[in-house]
Each structure stands twice: as structure tokens, then as C-alpha cells.
Design a protein around this motif. Sequence first.
Motif, PDB file in Angstrom:
ATOM      1  N   ASP A  81       0.805  -1.218   0.000  1.00  0.00           N
ATOM      2  CA  ASP A  81       0.000   0.000   0.000  1.00  0.00           C
ATOM      3  C   ASP A  81       0.843   1.276   0.000  1.00  0.00           C
ATOM      4  OD1 ASP A  81      -2.445  -1.366  -0.043  1.00  0.00           O
ATOM      5  OD2 ASP A  81      -2.382  -1.643   2.127  1.00  0.00           O
ATOM      6  N   LYS A  96       2.634   5.662   2.696  1.00  0.00           N
ATOM      7  CA  LYS A  96       1.635   4.630   2.464  1.00  0.00           C
ATOM      8  C   LYS A  96       0.255   5.253   2.291  1.00  0.00           C
ATOM      9  CE  LYS A  96       2.383   0.626   4.241  1.00  0.00           C
ATOM     10  NZ  LYS A  96       2.510  -0.556   5.103  1.00  0.00           N
ATOM     11  N   LYS A  97      -0.687   4.453   1.859  1.00  0.00           N
ATOM     12  CA  LYS A  97      -2.045   4.910   1.609  1.00  0.00           C
ATOM     13  C   LYS A  97      -2.674   5.519   2.849  1.00  0.00           C
ATOM     14  CE  LYS A  97      -5.128   1.743   0.723  1.00  0.00           C
ATOM     15  NZ  LYS A  97      -5.884   0.699   0.003  1.00  0.00           N
ATOM     16  N   THR A  98      -2.276   5.064   4.017  1.00  0.00           N
ATOM     17  CA  THR A  98      -2.804   5.580   5.276  1.00  0.00           C
ATOM     18  C   THR A  98      -2.228   6.936   5.649  1.00  0.00           C
ATOM     19  OG1 THR A  98      -1.059   4.440   6.503  1.00  0.00           O
ATOM     20  CG2 THR A  98      -3.149   3.267   6.192  1.00  0.00           C
ATOM     21  N   SER A 100       0.968   7.122   6.580  1.00  0.00           N
ATOM     22  CA  SER A 100       2.127   6.822   7.413  1.00  0.00           C
ATOM     23  C   SER A 100       3.392   6.787   6.557  1.00  0.00           C
ATOM     24  CB  SER A 100       1.935   5.486   8.139  1.00  0.00           C
ATOM     25  OG  SER A 100       1.816   4.425   7.208  1.00  0.00           O
ATOM     26  N   SER A 116       3.294   5.821  12.809  1.00  0.00           N
ATOM     27  CA  SER A 116       1.891   5.466  12.958  1.00  0.00           C
ATOM     28  C   SER A 116       1.085   6.121  11.840  1.00  0.00           C
ATOM     29  CB  SER A 116       1.368   5.947  14.320  1.00  0.00           C
ATOM     30  OG  SER A 116       1.315   7.356  14.333  1.00  0.00           O
ATOM     31  N   SER A 117      -0.116   5.639  11.620  1.00  0.00           N
ATOM     32  CA  SER A 117      -0.950   6.148  10.534  1.00  0.00           C
ATOM     33  C   SER A 117      -1.431   7.567  10.785  1.00  0.00           C
ATOM     34  CB  SER A 117      -2.171   5.238  10.342  1.00  0.00           C
ATOM     35  OG  SER A 117      -2.938   5.189  11.523  1.00  0.00           O
ATOM     36  N   THR A 118      -1.189   8.096  12.006  1.00  0.00           N
ATOM     37  CA  THR A 118      -1.623   9.458  12.310  1.00  0.00           C
ATOM     38  C   THR A 118      -0.645  10.497  11.772  1.00  0.00           C
ATOM     39  OG1 THR A 118      -0.500   9.383  14.457  1.00  0.00           O
ATOM     40  CG2 THR A 118      -2.806   8.719  14.403  1.00  0.00           C
ATOM     41  N   SER A 120       0.150  11.262   8.663  1.00  0.00           N
ATOM     42  CA  SER A 120      -0.501  11.995   7.581  1.00  0.00           C
ATOM     43  C   SER A 120       0.468  12.777   6.710  1.00  0.00           C
ATOM     44  CB  SER A 120      -1.565  12.938   8.159  1.00  0.00           C
ATOM     45  OG  SER A 120      -2.539  12.200   8.851  1.00  0.00           O
TER      46      SER A 120
END
Length: 204
Positions: A81, A96-98, A100, A116-118, A120
Motif C-alpha cells: 500500500d 503509504k495509503k494511510t 504513514s 503510525s498512521s496518524t 498523515s
Amino acid sequence: FSFAGLKKDNSVVVWGDSTSGGSMSSIFPSGSSINNNCIDIYSNEYAFAAMLRDSDTNALSIVTWGMSNYGGSISSSINQDIVTVEGSSQGFVAIKKTGSLVKWGTGENSTDYTTSSTSSMRSIFSNTLNFAMIRNSFALAYVEAKMGGTAPNPAVTTDMRIVFSSSSNFAAINGSGRVCVWGDQTAGGINYTTNSVYQYDDTN
């Protein structure tokens, strides 16, 4: 010294020094190559990374080859991703798509890294040994405290829209046209930590 080419049919060809990416034998021992599913290729001085799209699911993944400590090897745990990649001279960073961030390579003591995915992240920029990122909030973020890795004063690095780099420093422009530069002081990258921020004047 090696090269990689993306062909019209989305296959990949490589040539040159086999140790730095001129051969795919590390991932294709039988002598085969990437066929029909590569959409982009990224490089640094020692390795390549190719973005692949699964023809059935459209899922994106990364395959790498070249010197393993310098980005030629990526852990399967972080290579799914990924939507954008940037290379320095010795490694790679990807978003990544998230949103992250993942990093691999960067030298003899190479370790994979992920946030982490936060986090952004929206875009990545690089110089020889370091990376600078713009978050979705338009604030700057950094990876590696090497050449150009000293963060400027956070008070002057908000609302950043684009970053430019030389081999050892960065310059960033914010939404109001202000410029902040940092990195190697002998090469124009003086770290402005207080109020020394330039405002571009388009009347000249």
C-alpha cells in the motif's frame, strides 16, 4: 553504475554494475524480471525500487534490488500500500495509503522504520543523506539528522507548500511566500532558528 528502464508493456530491464542494481538476481535467481505490472521506478546511488500494481486487485507494492543496506532490500511487513517513494543517495522513504511513513536503507546500520498512521504525510523531498516531508497539515517533518537534517524553528515551518534541496541543505516555501532554509551553513543552508525568514518580493 547501473540503470533500470520501464518499457511500454510495463516490464523492467536493468543493466550495468550487478552489485548496485544492474542485475535482479537477488530477487529473481532464475534470471527472470518484472513483467507487465510495474508502474514506476525509483533509484538512489546503490539500489532501485519498483512500484507494482496487482492486475486483479489494483493493490500497490514495492520490490527492490541492489545493495541491501542501501535500499536494495525491503521488509515484507512495510512494502504494501505504498503510494509514493523518494530516494536519497543511500536509502528510500515512502508514504503509504494511510499517510504513514516508511523508511529503508540509509547505510551500513540500515533499519526499516515506520510511523503510525496518524502522521498523515503528503509529500517527500530529499537531499544526499536526508529527507524532509510535508504533512497534510502543511507542517514540515524530518527523517535522519544528517546533512540538512537540523529542523528549523517550528514557528516558521508551518503552512509549507514545497521544498527544494541541494546536496546538503533544504529551502521551503510557505503559503504566504516566505522561504526558510536550513542545513550545511557553507552551502547556503544556514539554519534560521529565530526570526531570520525571508519574504519573497515579486516587485523586483
